[in-house]
Structures are given as C-alpha cells and as structure tokens.
Design a protein around this motif. Structure first.
Motif, PDB file in Angstrom:
ATOM      1  N   ILE D  15      17.504  -5.748  -5.336  1.00 48.19           N
ATOM      2  CA  ILE D  15      16.745  -5.129  -6.674  1.00 48.19           C
ATOM      3  C   ILE D  15      17.766  -3.995  -7.328  1.00 48.19           C
ATOM      4  O   ILE D  15      18.042  -3.193  -6.396  1.00 48.19           O
ATOM      5  CB  ILE D  15      15.506  -4.558  -6.667  1.00 48.19           C
ATOM      6  CG1 ILE D  15      14.650  -5.630  -5.939  1.00 48.19           C
ATOM      7  CG2 ILE D  15      15.130  -3.989  -7.836  1.00 48.19           C
ATOM      8  CD1 ILE D  15      13.294  -5.296  -5.553  1.00 48.19           C
ATOM      9  N   ASP D  16      18.338  -4.190  -8.320  1.00 50.89           N
ATOM     10  CA  ASP D  16      19.104  -3.167  -8.893  1.00 50.89           C
ATOM     11  C   ASP D  16      18.432  -1.902  -9.539  1.00 50.89           C
ATOM     12  O   ASP D  16      17.983  -2.094 -10.613  1.00 50.89           O
ATOM     13  CB  ASP D  16      20.013  -3.992 -10.138  1.00 50.89           C
ATOM     14  CG  ASP D  16      21.508  -3.064 -10.274  1.00 50.89           C
ATOM     15  OD1 ASP D  16      21.266  -1.622 -10.069  1.00 50.89           O
ATOM     16  OD2 ASP D  16      22.435  -3.612 -10.510  1.00 50.89           O
ATOM     17  N   THR D  21      14.306  -0.458 -15.762  1.00 46.73           N
ATOM     18  CA  THR D  21      13.852   0.562 -16.770  1.00 46.73           C
ATOM     19  C   THR D  21      12.467   0.939 -16.539  1.00 46.73           C
ATOM     20  O   THR D  21      11.845   1.739 -17.191  1.00 46.73           O
ATOM     21  CB  THR D  21      13.919  -0.154 -18.025  1.00 46.73           C
ATOM     22  OG1 THR D  21      12.985  -1.240 -18.152  1.00 46.73           O
ATOM     23  CG2 THR D  21      15.228  -0.494 -18.655  1.00 46.73           C
ATOM     24  N   GLY D  22      11.838   0.332 -15.311  1.00 44.00           N
ATOM     25  CA  GLY D  22      10.654   0.769 -15.210  1.00 44.00           C
ATOM     26  C   GLY D  22       9.582   0.290 -16.225  1.00 44.00           C
ATOM     27  O   GLY D  22       8.753   0.820 -16.326  1.00 44.00           O
ATOM     28  N   CYS D  23       9.732  -0.932 -16.737  1.00 46.05           N
ATOM     29  CA  CYS D  23       8.890  -1.453 -17.776  1.00 46.05           C
ATOM     30  C   CYS D  23       7.618  -1.876 -17.092  1.00 46.05           C
ATOM     31  O   CYS D  23       6.630  -2.020 -17.774  1.00 46.05           O
ATOM     32  CB  CYS D  23       9.710  -2.691 -18.754  1.00 46.05           C
ATOM     33  SG  CYS D  23      10.084  -3.946 -17.546  1.00 46.05           S
ATOM     34  N   ILE D  52       3.541  -5.816  -6.167  1.00 49.44           N
ATOM     35  CA  ILE D  52       4.862  -5.224  -6.501  1.00 49.44           C
ATOM     36  C   ILE D  52       4.514  -3.986  -7.277  1.00 49.44           C
ATOM     37  O   ILE D  52       3.730  -4.084  -8.034  1.00 49.44           O
ATOM     38  CB  ILE D  52       5.784  -6.197  -7.254  1.00 49.44           C
ATOM     39  CG1 ILE D  52       7.167  -5.245  -7.403  1.00 49.44           C
ATOM     40  CG2 ILE D  52       5.427  -6.668  -8.534  1.00 49.44           C
ATOM     41  CD1 ILE D  52       8.481  -6.267  -7.831  1.00 49.44           C
ATOM     42  N   ARG D  53       5.148  -2.907  -7.107  1.00 49.25           N
ATOM     43  CA  ARG D  53       4.604  -1.746  -7.515  1.00 49.25           C
ATOM     44  C   ARG D  53       6.018  -0.661  -7.947  1.00 49.25           C
ATOM     45  O   ARG D  53       6.820  -0.633  -6.992  1.00 49.25           O
ATOM     46  CB  ARG D  53       3.791  -0.895  -6.708  1.00 49.25           C
ATOM     47  CG  ARG D  53       3.431   0.608  -7.104  1.00 49.25           C
ATOM     48  CD  ARG D  53       2.429   1.036  -6.781  1.00 49.25           C
ATOM     49  NE  ARG D  53       2.277   2.506  -7.091  1.00 49.25           N
ATOM     50  CZ  ARG D  53       1.332   3.637  -6.794  1.00 49.25           C
ATOM     51  NH1 ARG D  53       0.647   3.201  -5.685  1.00 49.25           N
ATOM     52  NH2 ARG D  53       1.317   4.632  -7.394  1.00 49.25           N
ATOM     53  N   VAL D  54       5.906  -0.393  -9.200  1.00 47.67           N
ATOM     54  CA  VAL D  54       7.102   0.313  -9.550  1.00 47.67           C
ATOM     55  C   VAL D  54       7.050   1.877  -9.585  1.00 47.67           C
ATOM     56  O   VAL D  54       6.088   2.449 -10.028  1.00 47.67           O
ATOM     57  CB  VAL D  54       7.818  -0.069 -11.067  1.00 47.67           C
ATOM     58  CG1 VAL D  54       8.885   0.614 -11.429  1.00 47.67           C
ATOM     59  CG2 VAL D  54       8.036  -1.291 -11.271  1.00 47.67           C
ATOM     60  N   PRO D  72      11.010  -0.656  -7.732  1.00 47.47           N
ATOM     61  CA  PRO D  72      10.041  -1.633  -7.819  1.00 47.47           C
ATOM     62  C   PRO D  72       9.898  -1.995  -5.947  1.00 47.47           C
ATOM     63  O   PRO D  72      10.943  -2.230  -5.563  1.00 47.47           O
ATOM     64  CB  PRO D  72      10.548  -2.860  -8.384  1.00 47.47           C
ATOM     65  CG  PRO D  72      11.759  -2.638  -9.218  1.00 47.47           C
ATOM     66  CD  PRO D  72      12.373  -1.269  -8.446  1.00 47.47           C
ATOM     67  N   LEU D  73       8.834  -1.758  -5.731  1.00 44.34           N
ATOM     68  CA  LEU D  73       8.478  -1.722  -4.337  1.00 44.34           C
ATOM     69  C   LEU D  73       7.457  -2.845  -4.007  1.00 44.34           C
ATOM     70  O   LEU D  73       6.496  -3.000  -4.568  1.00 44.34           O
ATOM     71  CB  LEU D  73       8.215  -0.491  -3.545  1.00 44.34           C
ATOM     72  CG  LEU D  73       8.117  -0.381  -2.062  1.00 44.34           C
ATOM     73  CD1 LEU D  73       9.344  -0.215  -1.498  1.00 44.34           C
ATOM     74  CD2 LEU D  73       7.018   0.940  -1.645  1.00 44.34           C
TER      75      LEU D  73
END
Lengths: 445, 196, 285, 282
Positions: D15-16, D21-23, D52-54, D72-73
C-alpha cells in the motif's frame, strides 16, 4: 422455652445463629444488588455486548480483570485442600469447609461472568468439541470446568452435613463415603488448579503482539504461567484469612483457632516473598532482554501518566514485598496487622491482574496511537456486583445452615482458645458436691 | 422375579428412553412438508427420454451452478400437457400458464456460510452426481421435504439417521462428510476452502 | 475432542491435552461412582447407624468424649478415640487386666423403685448399667435386657414428651437410634440405644418408657456401659456441664441445701438452648 | 491425488502511503463487497465494523512543516506465529497454508475476543449489534459472502469470496489454478489512485515483488516478528520514522545475545527527534 427461630431445626446444634428475621434483613440488600446485577446481565445477553463499554480496541475489560482476580483469590480452596489432605496440615481442617465454599463462589461466579462476556454463550461447548490445544484459553476452559465440577463435588458433603439432611440415611452414608475419598478430589483439584491458574497467566504472557505482556518462558509456558500459580497460592490463604476474620467480626464469634491464622500467615508470607523475588527477576529479564529484543525500552511502557512506574513499584513493593515481610514477622502475623498485610496482599494480586489485563490493552500498540481509555458501563459493573452479592448470599446461607467451621461449637463452648479440655472446676464458682446440685433448680422437699 | 425387578426396570427404562430418542425425537425435531409439485426424475432420465442431469441443472457462464431450473425450462416441453398425469396437469395449470416459479424445497440446500463449487467436484474431480445426491435422479416421485425446526435446514444435511451415521455415501452432507472425502483425496483444507 | 470428530488430530499436543482431560474426568467419575456404590452397600448393610454415631461422636465437644476411666479418676484426662466402644479398646483391656478398673459386675434381677439410689437428688441406682447417652440397662433372669432413659435424662427432657418407641421385632444396635423423644415445639431427640438387640416388648408412659430386648449375644455387648463407682463421677461431670449451660456466668448464690431437682428442667429454664443441651446430654445430633 | 487444487501462493499487499489521499473509497468498497453491516450511531469510533480503516497520520509540526498522510490498515495476515490464530480456543480463525490468508469463520466463533486482545493492529472487529442494513440493501447483498451474526469477530480476508468465485470459474473451464488477474480484492479495485497492490509475494515476476523488496517498503510493527504480509510504501522520512523504527524483523537480537539497549535507545531518540544527531555532532 426460648423463642427459637423457625429455621432452628435446620441449624447445627450447639452454635448460635442470629434470628431468622435479622438474617433475612441482612440478605435483603444483597438480594436487591443481585436483582439489579441480573438485570444488567440480562441486558447484555438480550441486547448484546453493545451494552458494555468494551470496544474493538478494548476487547477485554472489567469482567476479565475481575475474573482473573477472583479466580486468584479463590485459589485458597485448592491450596487449603492440598495442604490438608495431601500435606496433612490438620490445623486447616478448621476452615477447609469455608475454603471450599469460598472457592466455589469465586469460580462459579467467574464462569457465569465469562458466559455473559462472550458474544455467543450458546457456543461455549465448541471449545470442548473443537479444541485448539495450542491456545491457553482452551486449557483455561477445560481446567476451570473440571475444577468447578471438583468444587461442586467437594461442596456436596458440606451441604449433606446439614442437620436435617443428615437424618436421611442415604445422604448420611453418601456424605461419609464421599468425605473418605476427598483426598482424590483434593489431588485432582490441585492438578487442575495448577494448570488453569498458570494458563490464566499464560493467556497474556503468550501475546507476542503485546510486548508489555509478552514473556519468554519454558517450553510452551511463559514465565507469567508460573508467576500466576505462585501468586495465587500465596494470596489464597491470605484471602481466606480475610474472609474468616470478616465472618468472625460480623458474627462476633471465634470461628477458628488462632493458630490457623498463624499458619495461614506463615504460608502466605513465605510464598509471597518467593513470588516477589521471582516477579522482580522476571521484570528485570523482561525489561532488559525480552522487551528490547522487539524494540522496546522499559521506559516506553511507562511514559503515560496514568500508568507510570509507580504502578510497578506499587505492585511489587507496596502490595508485594511489604505484606510479605509483615507476614514473616511472627509478632505481626499474630496481631491485628496480619489483616492489613492480608488486605495488601489481596490488593496486590488484583493490581497484578489489572496490570496484565487492563494496562496491557490500554497501552497503544500502533505507533501512531495514543493511550486508550475505557471506563466500564453500569451494566458491566452491575453484573459483577451481582456476582459479589451471589457470593455473599451463598456464603451466608452456608454459614447459617452448614458446618462451615467445624470447631465453632467447641471454640464457643470454651472461650479460652488455648484449652480444649473441660474447664477446671475452679472456674465454676459453685462446686458440685455432697447432696446438693450446685445452682441447679431445686424444689423444696 | 423380585430379585431381577431392578434390572428389568432399568432395561425397560433404557428401551423407553431409546425409543423416545430414536423414534420420537425425529418427529419432534423435523417438520415434514410436501413438495409443491410431484416431479418424476425417472420419467425424464430413464429409457424414455434419457436426459442427463446437466440438461436441466446447468452452470452459468461464470461456472456457477444454477441449481433447480426455472419454469421457463419446463415450459419448453410442457407448454401444454404432453401426457395425462395429474402432476403434469397441475404443473401446466398452476405454474406454466400463470408463469409462476415453482417454490421447490431443495433437499441439498446448504447453510448460507457454505461455499460449494459444483464445478470443482464435477469437472475437476469428475465426481458423479450420485456420489452426493444418491439415486435421486432416478426417483419416481419427490419424497416429502423435512425441515429441522431449530436450524431450518433440510434433514438431508444431517442425514436420515438421527445419530448422524451415514448408511450410504450420500446420506448426510455435514462438514465432517465433506472433510472425510477431502482427506481421503489428500486435499489440504483450510476453513475458507468451503466457508464464505 | 474425540477421534473422528472434525479437527481432531493425532498430534502429540492433542494426545497429551485430551489424554489429561479424559484422565481427570475418568478419575472424577469413577471415584464418584465408587462412593455411590459404597454408600449403597453401607445402606444395605445397615451401616448408617454406625456411621451416624461415628460422626456424632466426632462432633461432640472434647469434654463429652472423656474416657470413663478419666472420669472415674483412674487416669489422666483422656479423650476417647473409639466412640465409647470399650470392648475394643486396648487401654480399657489393660486397666481391666491390671485390676485398676473392675469388670462389669454381674447384677441381680429386679428393677429399683424410683427414688432409690439417690445421687445428687437423681434416682440413679447403682445396680443398673448406664450408657453415656443417659440410658440404663438391666439384665433379667431370662437373659433379656431392659433399657430405659435415666432420671437425669428424663428430667432434662421435661414433662409430657411424645415418645416414639421402636416396633416390636425391630433390631436396634448399640449407639444407634434407640427411640425418639419429642417435646412440643422442639426438634425430636434421638436417644442412643445402650445395647444391641431385638425389641421383644415395650413399655408405655405409665411404666416409664422402656424397651425389653433380646440381646444379640447373651454374654457380651455390655463392656462399654458404666457401672458401680463410675456412675457417681460421671453424673457429677454431667451436672457440672449442665450447670455451665444453665448459668454460664455462674451468677447468683447456690442452693446447695439438699433440695430435690425439678422434674421439668426446660420449664424451669426457658432461656436455655435446650436443643444443644439435649444433643450434648444424649450424645446425638 | 489432487493435492494441487491451487498452487501454493503467499498473497500479500503493498500500500503506497505517498499515493493514498485518504478518500475512503476502499472502506466503502470493502463494506459493500463483504456485506458489512452498519452499526447504529452509538458505535462511534471504536465499536464500528471497518475491515479496512484509513487512519490519518500527522507529523505534529506547525505550518509550514505540517504534513499529513493516510494509512489504510487492514488485517496484516501475519505469517509467523499468527497472534490471533494461535490463541483462538476453537479454531474459528486459521491461516490457509495454500494462500497464507488468515480467515475468520464467524459460525465457529464464540465471541471471546481473545484474538482481538492478541492482535496488535486492531484489525479485528466484534459485532456489537445485531447486523442491520439500510432498508432494501439486503437485496443487493454479495451472494459470495455470508453476513455475520451478532457477537462474533470478523475481519478482512482479502475478499476471499472473490477468490472462491474465481476458482469456481476456473474449475468450470477445467483449470485448477487461477490467473493472477482473476482475483483482486475490492479495495484495490476501488482505489482511485492505485495505491493498493496485491499479488503473490513469492512470485518474482509480479510487480508486487519488486515493490515489497524496494527501498520504500516496510511493514508495520515488523519488530514483533509476526511476519505481516501487508507492506507499506513511503519515501517520506517522517512517515517512515513514525511507522517503522528499523528494528530487524527477527524478534531476537541477531547474535542471539542480549539486545543492544544503548543502540536501541539511540534509535528511539532519532525517531523522536531526527535533528538530535546533527545537534550532537555540532
């Protein structure tokens, strides 16, 4: 005739019990607490665990902490059984019955709370049917269930000794035969307790993802496995001492011979000292070896004000070493300070369980996280208070109707605890002799 | 006689308890429902027509098993009654003409969390339909559907025996039944091979 | 859990873990089963009364378990360990052999009239044998035994008790339940049978509640009964204990004036826990 | 016989963070794909269901040095001594030896939450409420994923339902294996900036292989030694310092002896204040 309580025929002969009315009055607040707690528990079961303040970060909370603490305090039951039946410390016969009841209420209460704590209580049997034998929780589940069965079996003879039940020959004979094989149950109970007390420690000790709790160890067992066993058997006798003292204070009676306290204090003291010693060694190894190996310095765990180094100091010195040393000094352990020491020791064990459960979860594990906080909801607290109420009620009922303290009658008949022989005639100011019958009532010839 | 009374009573009680468990329990546990339509597989698959299973129970383009065919497939032949059986009459009048789907009760319907890829079994492993479904394809009539009152699942999942002991390879479609075959065939399993 | 159940594997971990579990369960169940079975055997062998006495005896205060020879002043204070089964006691045998204690005297027939054998105002004739549970035994010429409640015991129970005597033909055993006495409003008291035997006749209230027994053995079964010079110190000790119970603080003057004890103690001392006094007196629960 | 239903793979992700962008599109796509229920409002921040949580990361410096990044975790599918799998008392979660995917079987789950206590990533979620969806949403459920009931734990399984469907399609075509492009998690597809890469970590031919072996790659809490299979990519020093302290992956010190506490302390000082070293030199 003295106006006896209506339940007098159920109460052992030769012992004094308060009137039924006063006893019921004593039970009322506890029953109210029980009802309130059951309502809280009902909400959790019916509406789900959203009733609690547990969440995805704080998956374990008040319940697990108190379960661990209560099970540690209940260790007095198996350890007293072990000392009495296996090591033959006959003095402890004075209090083995009460120890069994204390153990039973502690364990059954903890199991009930666990059933509320899990999301799907009806699947509890899955652990037995599909056990993952590598999980510490599996070991805990198996051992606690078996040990609860043992405690239940150990409780049976005490119940059957009730004055009314004894009259039924089948009960009398079964009680007699069961009591004869009690040594087997004591041995099995000791074996089981050894493993589940340890596994409760292992529960957190194996968590590789939680460096604060993770410990290295021997074979599959982390050091917390052994520390939990040691701390439980160290504090079990101290808790029994507290319970008995409390019962004596409430009933204003001597229930066990003072030498029992001395013995409990000595056992607790020595075990506590060795526990504190090993705990300190373990802490040093953890701080200097285990934690740095995964990139943590001891300092990292104690930067949060709420959980500063004071908690480590309190756990090991204030509530560990201090009561241990107090109990080792004969003068102190025979005096009133023994209660303070026992109280400190019990508090220390609760603090240890708190640190292992709550503190472990509240320390952030993700590098960008902050300290996590959690405060139990009223439903959580109420359910646990229900367990305490249940414990008090069951213990009170047992005390009233069952021979919890077998020597109570003897100690009551003779206020001088050091002598069990018949009191010397000199103390009876009016000697019986000649034709007269002392102060016995006579009618004129 | 009186010496053996206890033993006889025990034996009698045992037999009574077993009877309740083996005979009474299934009646209480399962409700029996008749299929909405009597269908004869034998008529279609036998010598007369000789259709095979895939003629009606097809896969879609994604390899997904389509299960029981819809009314449209029936209508291709049974637009009007071909014979004079009352069942066919019922099919035409009650379902084909008003264009209603038949609410079949599927004997082999698994719980929702089970993922069973038919293709992997029939195409790759070349297992016959009979291995799991038995001689259903040659049956003359549809037996009543039995539904577990507690779980709502078909009795075929558990098997006809209340003890869960299979009398034939297709008797029972429990997790253990799947797993036994997989182990025999040396297939390494994890939960998510079959659970979704 | 079991071989054949999904997820069971024949790995070392499974074998150790489940082996330990089933061993523990096996031990628990088999021990429970064994005690249930033994209980059944005990019940069928009518050992319930023996067990009851063993337990009642253990629960008695130590001063109620004093050896008869200690009461009689022949030896230092000594707590009996055998449930007053003097016949089996080597200490008792030793004292008999050395002549320190006299053998159970043969005694003549005929019961003593009430009032005779006055002991501290109680009718406790020395011609009778006494059980520590306040019953007496007399041997008749035909070899049968008569047993009854002694004067001290009767007065402690008080007036107008309801007595439940065993039916004729019942076998009773020494230290087992002889008969039951119930005073209105109180829990029934089991009076210990002084000797073993079969009940051949009973006496009602007009004759003072007695049992006539055909002894199991004609020659034995009486060694544990007090007799002769032992009676006086025993009654004295009993009265001392009673006095402590009745007025624990020893207040008030003595009435050591040779008066007669009242016939109904419970009526005279309503504030006393009679339930306990009876259990101590009659050595029963 | 047919041991090779699939070939052995080790699925993983890169994951880059610099691209993210946290969208939150991945979170939405995940919830839709996996029939994740919507907890009622009291759920708040910590009782929700977000496989999945940002997370928002911040360098905690004032403007103009202020920097923000998004992380994103999801379940990290730990490959070694998987914390959750080893603690589950009844095999409700396991790691598939064929794919390395850590699964969760809610029907087996007791809801004891021991796995949640064991997971250092907080990637596991408990269903605190009975599952509810906005009215009518049941109609568009994904049939390949079974919804969960109350009182169990659930979590990311790399959209395993998609893999099953892909395998089924392959089987119908007579193939035992799926092609790389046939199986992609929903979050990857939804990501508008292509920050998520997925594939077989063991396959050097895949782009993923180069990414996770590149200089920008690191793993979260790598030092715990659980061998997570999610790699994060970032060139920003502050992000790398915040998420990765550079401790070797092996839990023990390489030479087996005592860990070098002094070196560790130095590293930590650097991590907290990168300029400390320069100041010390000057």
């Amino acid at each position: 005739m003295k106006l006896a309580s209506p339940d007098r025929p159920l109460i052992m002969r030769g012992v004094e019990r308060t009137s039924l009315g006063r006893f019921l009055l004593w039970l009322v607040p506890w029953l109210a607490l029980l009802a309130f707690g059951l309502y809280g528990a009902y909400l959790c079961l019916a509406l789900g665990l959203n009733q609690t303040n547990l969440d995805n970060r704080f998956a374990f909370g008040l319940w697990i902490f108190l379960d661990l603490a209560v099970i540690a305090l209940g260790a007095g039951a198996f350890f007293t059984g072990f000392l009495l039946y296996i090591l033959r410390r006959e003095e402890l016969a004075d209090l083995i019955n009460s120890a069994v009841v204390v153990g039973f209420v502690c364990y059954s209460g903890a199991v009930v709370i666990l059933m509320i704590d899990v999301g799907q209580p009806l699947r509890a049997w899955f652990t037995f049917w599909h056990p993952n034998v590598h999980s510490m929780l599996t070991e805990v589940t198996f051992c606690i269930t078996c040990y609860l069965l043992v405690l239940f079996i150990e409780y049976i003879p005490i119940v059957l000794r009730n004055r009314r039940l004894r009259r039924i020959p089948a009960f009398l004979v079964f009680e007699f035969n069961l009591h004869k094989v009690m040594v087997v149950f004591a041995a099995v109970g000791t074996f089981l307790s050894f493993f589940h007390q340890g596994s409760l420690g292992g529960l957190y000790g194996v968590l590789q993802g939680r460096p604060f709790a993770f410990r290295e160890g021997f074979a599959i067992w982390p050091t917390t496995f052994f520390l939990f066993i040691l701390s439980a058997i160290a504090v079990g006798p101290a808790f029994l001492m507290l319970v008995t003292r409390l019962a004596e204070a409430l009933t204003r009676k001597r229930l066990v011979h003072p030498r029992v306290y001395t013995l409990l204090g000595r056992i607790s003291g020595w075990l506590l000292v060795s526990y504190v010693l090993l705990k300190s060694v373990d802490t040093l190894i953890w701080l200097n070896r285990t934690a740095p190996a995964v990139g943590f310095l001891g300092h990292d765990f104690y930067v949060h004000a709420a959980f500063g180094t004071w908690i480590l100091f309190a756990e090991i010195v204030l509530f560990g070493l201090a009561p241990a040393l107090m109990l080792l000094i004969p003068r102190v352990r025979q005096g009133r300070w023994a209660i303070v020491a026992a109280l400190l020791a019990c508090f220390g064990i609760a603090l240890n369980r708190f640190v292992m459960t709550i503190q472990t979860l509240s320390l952030p594990s993700l590098p960008f996280d902050k300290l996590l906080l959690y405060w139990p909801s009223w439903q959580e607290m109420a359910s646990f208070l229900a367990v305490i109420a249940y414990a008090v009620i069951l213990f009170s009922l047992s005390y009233r109707y069952l021979p919890l303290y077998p020597r109570e009658r003897e100690l009551q008949a003779d206020r001088d605890p050091d002598s069990v022989a018949p009191r010397a005639a000199s103390r009876t100011t009016l000697a019986v002799g000649g034709a007269g019958a002392g102060t016995l009532p006579t009618s004129r010839r | 006689m009186s010496r053996h009374r206890g033993k006889l009573m025990f034996l009698g009680g045992l037999i009574a308890a077993l009877a309740v468990g083996w005979l009474g329990l299934p009646i209480v546990l399962y409700e029996t429902i008749d299929q909405p339509l009597q269908f004869s597989h034998a008529t279609h698959t036998g010598d007369l027509l000789g259709m095979d299973c895939e003629a009606c129970h097809t896969f879609d383009e994604a390899g997904r098993f389509c299960g029981v065919p819809g009314i449209a497939l029936c209508a291709t032949c049974h637009e009007e009654a071909l014979g004079d059986s009352p069942a066919e009459q019922h099919l035409v009048e009650a379902f084909i003409h008003p264009n209603l789907e038949i609410p079949w009760l599927v004997y082999a319907r698994q719980p929702d969390n089970v993922f069973f890829p038919h293709a992997a079994h029939t195409v790759l492993a070349e297992i016959s339909c009979e291995r799991c479904h038995g001689p259903h394809g040659h049956s003359d009539r549809l037996r009543p559907y039995q539904r577990n009152r507690i779980s709502g699942y078909s009795r075929d999942i558990w098997g006809s025996n209340i003890a869960g002991i299979a009398s034939a390879p297709w008797d029972g479609m429990k997790m253990g039944d799947c797993s036994r075959c997989h182990r025999q065939r040396g297939i390494v399993e994890s939960c998510q091979d079959c659970h979704k | 859990m079991l071989p054949g159940i999904y997820e069971f594997q024949w790995t070392l971990g499974h074998l150790i873990f489940l082996g330990a579990f089933f061993t523990v369960l096996g031990i628990l169940v088999s021990v429970l089963f064994v005690s249930l079975r033994k209980s059944r055997i005990d019940l069928q062998g009518r050992r319930a009364e023996v067990i009851r006495w063993q337990q009642s005896f253990q629960q008695l205060p130590a001063d109620q378990r004093q050896c008869r020879h200690a009461l009689a002043g022949r030896t230092q204070p000594r707590v009996c360990q055998r449930g007053f089964a003097c016949g089996e006691c080597p200490f008792h045998a030793r004292l008999l052999a050395s002549g320190t204690a006299p053998r159970t005297a043969l005694f003549g027939e005929g019961s003593c009239p009430a009032g005779s054998g006055d002991l501290f105002g109680f009718a406790m004739p020395a011609s009778r044998l006494y059980h520590r549970g306040h019953t007496w035994v007399e041997q008749r010429a035909d070899g049968t035994l008569v047993a009854g409640l002694d004067d001290l015991g009767s007065r402690l129970i008080g007036a107008a008790p309801q007595v439940e005597l065993p039916a004729i033909g019942t076998e009773i055993s020494a230290q087992g339940t002889g008969w039951q006495i119930c005073r209105a409003g109180a829990d029934p008291v089991h009076v210990l049978a002084p000797v073993s035997g079969t009940v051949i006749a009973t006496g009602g209230p007009e004759k003072g509640w007695y049992l006539r027994l055909q002894p199991v053995r004609i020659d034995a079964g009486l060694e544990h009964l007090l007799h002769g010079e032992e009676i006086r110190p025993w009654v004295q000790a009993e009265l001392q204990r009673l006095q402590r119970r009745l007025s624990p603080e020893c207040l008030g003057p003595s009435l050591a004036d040779g008066g007669l004890p009242v016939a109904d103690f419970p009526a005279a001392y309503p504030g006393v826990d009679w339930d306990t006094v009876w259990s101590e007196t009659f050595l029963t629960d | 016989m047919s041991r090779n239903t699939t070939h052995r793979v080790r699925y993983g992700m890169a994951i880059d963070i610099d691209r993210c962008t946290g969208c939150g599109a991945c979170m939405v796509a995940c919830a839709v794909e996996n029939n994740v229920s919507v907890p009622p409002p009291p759920a708040g921040d910590r009782k929700g269901l977000t496989w999945i949580r940002v997370y928002r990361l911040h360098n905690e410096r004032p403007y103009p040095e202020s920097r923000t990044a998004y992380l994103p975790l999801l379940c990290q599918h730990c490959g070694h001594h998987t914390p959750c799998v080893s603690v589950c008392p009844q095999h409700a979660t396991d790691i598939d030896p064929e794919t390395g995917i850590v699964s969760q079987i809610p029907e087996r789950c007791l809801g004891c939450r021991y796995c949640m206590a064991a997971c250092p990533y907080h990637a596991r979620y408990f269903t605190w409420w009975d599952p509810v969806w906005p009215a009518g949403m049941e109609e568009i459920f994904n049939p390949d994923v079974s919804p969960r009931m109350r009182g169990v734990v659930e979590k990311c399984n790399f959209c395993h339902g998609r893999r099953q469907v892909a395998l089924q399609r392959a089987a119908a075509e007579g193939r035992r294996q799926i092609r790389d492009d046939e199986y992609r998690p929903a979050c990857l597809e939804a990501c508008p900036v292509g920050a998520i890469h997925f594939g077989n970590l063991d396959d050097p031919k895949q782009e993923l292989y180069d990414l996770v072996h590149g200089e920008r790659a690191f793993r979260l809490l790598e030092r715990l030694g659980t061998e997570p299979k999610i790699y994060y990519l970032s060139s920003q020093p502050w992000v790398r310092r915040l998420l990765h302290n550079g401790i070797p992956a092996s839990r023990r010190h390489p030479d087996g002896g005592r860990p070098d506490v002094a070196a560790l302390r130095h590293q930590q000082v650097l991590a907290r204040d990168p300029r400390a070293e320069e100041r010390r030199r000057s």
